[in-house]
Enzyme design. Structure first.
Site, mmCIF file in Angstrom:
data_model
loop_
_atom_site.group_PDB
_atom_site.id
_atom_site.type_symbol
_atom_site.label_atom_id
_atom_site.label_comp_id
_atom_site.label_asym_id
_atom_site.label_seq_id
_atom_site.Cartn_x
_atom_site.Cartn_y
_atom_site.Cartn_z
ATOM 1 N N HIS A 285 -11.384 -11.797 -2.753
ATOM 2 C CA HIS A 285 -11.617 -13.176 -1.548
ATOM 3 C C HIS A 285 -9.939 -12.840 -1.741
ATOM 4 C CE1 HIS A 285 -15.543 -13.834 -1.864
ATOM 5 N NE2 HIS A 285 -15.996 -14.250 -2.453
ATOM 6 N N GLU B 193 1.250 2.020 6.064
ATOM 7 C CA GLU B 193 0.852 1.462 7.492
ATOM 8 C C GLU B 193 0.282 2.412 7.894
ATOM 9 O OE1 GLU B 193 3.589 -1.150 9.069
ATOM 10 O OE2 GLU B 193 4.247 -1.009 7.745
ATOM 11 N N SER C 292 14.695 -1.360 9.998
ATOM 12 C CA SER C 292 14.868 -1.983 10.903
ATOM 13 C C SER C 292 15.699 -1.255 11.780
ATOM 14 C CB SER C 292 13.795 -3.416 11.013
ATOM 15 O OG SER C 292 14.391 -4.183 12.034
ATOM 16 N N LYS D 86 15.629 -5.426 6.310
ATOM 17 C CA LYS D 86 14.193 -5.211 6.396
ATOM 18 C C LYS D 86 13.932 -3.684 5.385
ATOM 19 C CE LYS D 86 11.145 -6.095 7.875
ATOM 20 N NZ LYS D 86 9.761 -6.320 9.305
#
Ligand code: ARG
Length: 438
Positions: free
Chosen positions: A154, A288, A275, A281
């Protein structure tokens, strides 16, 4: 330019011509189309349907076309209906009248069926190789990092595992993926060449010969099935979809683990991006994109399943729609396997952060309950006692093993000095996931 003008009085509309044409995508099959034609011509000669001279001229012509394409002298474009028309018309241009004999005892229906089988066999073998490369990398990454980490259910810290055991879960998944593709290859390994349009030919041809020549186990058993079966593409796309689902799950873990919130791993610069606005970043774009592209491969499978579902036997033009999804699916899965391999090679595992997360997660709570059970308490009661200890630890910012025996005895008198060894993380691991699997 067409192969079939004979029974038509009027010419085709330009719109229809464009709509019907598949050269824009079936040009990928040029090598397989030539290979299939060479085998077919050899068979026609062996069966005395063509002479040796005709055979040699046609085969030389086809080989010349192949080298012209590969050297860029002949472009796979123009006003042709499909790759088969392209080849036949160019062959006739090259070798003259004898080229018109190539299509004896063959239909484009068995021709495309054999081209696609040859192409998908070749690409499925590339997928097997890419899977193999990834399997080696996954195993190495695990073996280099046998460190303790939290295991989750979970997405909540649950019990102690090792990074290696976690990676070896993906090894098992990818190994099944490889077996699935090998199995699909075995099932599809039959040649449809010789089925012709759907009912064979009046010539006395030899399907065993072409099957052998093209490296298939045997010819197909049923002619109508042979020209209209696309199960092998569906089966491969379904194997690719499962591979993408596995790669997507692994990508999701990589994305989570590389976040500041987890900070279990670092992705190397060569597989990260920045970024345009936030200078601090470092984004896990490779992972992704793999996660995102899984949807695309599922779409390829769903599209083809839907195309096939209402088609009566035998060949129907709907089946031309098998190519783009298959090409897209196989190209995508191959790219994703390669990117995943590249990204995993550069991953650094942060052993200390994983250990800190283990300490903070009460990951030995189940084993602490087992300890009380060993001392004679019923498991449900032990569960309650340890639950109360966890609340106490949270309030005092401590782990279970940080409590003294006096503190523990306040919850249950069964606790003795041996509790610490029993709930030591390495000891719990060795008793749980057995040593040989860690
Ligand atoms: N381009 C066609 C396909 O991909 C080739 C077979 C055409 N057969 C026919 N009877 N028109 O399916």
């Amino acid at each position: 330019m067409k192969l079939w003008g004979g029974r038509f009085k009027d010419s085709e509309s330009k719109l229809m011509e464009d709509f019907n044409s598949s050269l824009g995508f079936d040009k990928k099959l040029y090598y397989e189309d030539i290979t299939g034609s060479i085998a077919h011509v050899k068979m026609l000669t062996k069966c005395n349907i063509l002479t040796e001279d005709e055979c040699n001229i046609i085969i030389e012509g086809l080989k010349d076309i192949l080298s012209d394409i590969e050297e860029g002298l002949l472009k796979l474009e123009g006003d042709y209906e499909d790759i088969h028309s392209f080849m036949e018309i160019n062959l006739i241009k090259k070798v003259g009248e004898v080229g018109k004999k190539l299509h004896t005892a063959r239909s484009r229906n068995d021709q495309i069926a054999v081209d696609m089988r040859l192409y998908s066999k070749k690409k499925a073998n590339e997928v097997i190789e890419a899977l193999h490369e990834l399997l080696v990398i996954v195993k190495n990454l695990g073996e280099k990092n046998p460190h303790i980490m939290p295991g989750y259910t979970h997405l909540q810290r649950a019990q102690v595992v090792t990074f290696k055991h976690h990676m070896m879960a993906y090894y098992s998944m990818l190994l099944r993926d490889k077996k699935r593709v090998v199995n699909a290859l075995d099932i599809m390994d039959e040649s449809p060449l010789g089925c012709c349009a759907l009912a064979g030919t009046t010539y006395n041809t030899d399907r065993e010969f072409t099957a052998k020549e093209l490296g298939f186990k045997k010819p197909v058993d049923n002619f109508m099935d042979g020209v209209s079966d696309r199960d092998y593409l569906l089966e491969l796309l379904s194997c690719f979809s499962i591979i993408m689902m596995h790669l997507s799950r692994l990508s999701e873990e990589i994305i989570l683990w590389s976040s500041k919130e987890f900070s279990f791993i670092q992705i190397s610069d060569d597989f990260s991006t920045g970024s345009s606005i936030m200078p601090q970043k470092k984004n896990p774009d490779a992972a992704e994109l793999i996660r995102g592209k899984s949807g695309r491969v599922y779409g390829d499978l769903m599209g083809l399943l839907t195309t096939m579902k209402g088609i009566p036997l035998a060949y129907n033009k709907d089946m031309q729609e098998d190519k783009e999804p298959f090409f897209d699916g196989v190209d995508t899965v191959l790219k994703c396997l390669k990117v995943m391999s590249g990204m995993l090679k550069g991953i650094k595992v942060k052993k200390d952060n994983m250990y800190k997360a283990v300490k903070k997660g009460f990951l030995n709570a189940t084993e602490a309950a087992d300890y009380l059970v060993n001392k004679g308490m019923a498991f449900r009661d032990a569960h309650g006692v340890i639950g109360a200890i966890v609340i106490y630890c949270e309030e005092n910012d401590k782990a279970i093993e940080d409590l003294t025996t006096d503190e523990l005895k306040k919850f249950c008198t069964l606790f003795e000095e041996d509790i610490y060894e029993f709930i030591d993380y390495s000891n719990t691991l060795n008793r749980g996931i057995k040593k040989e699997l860690l």
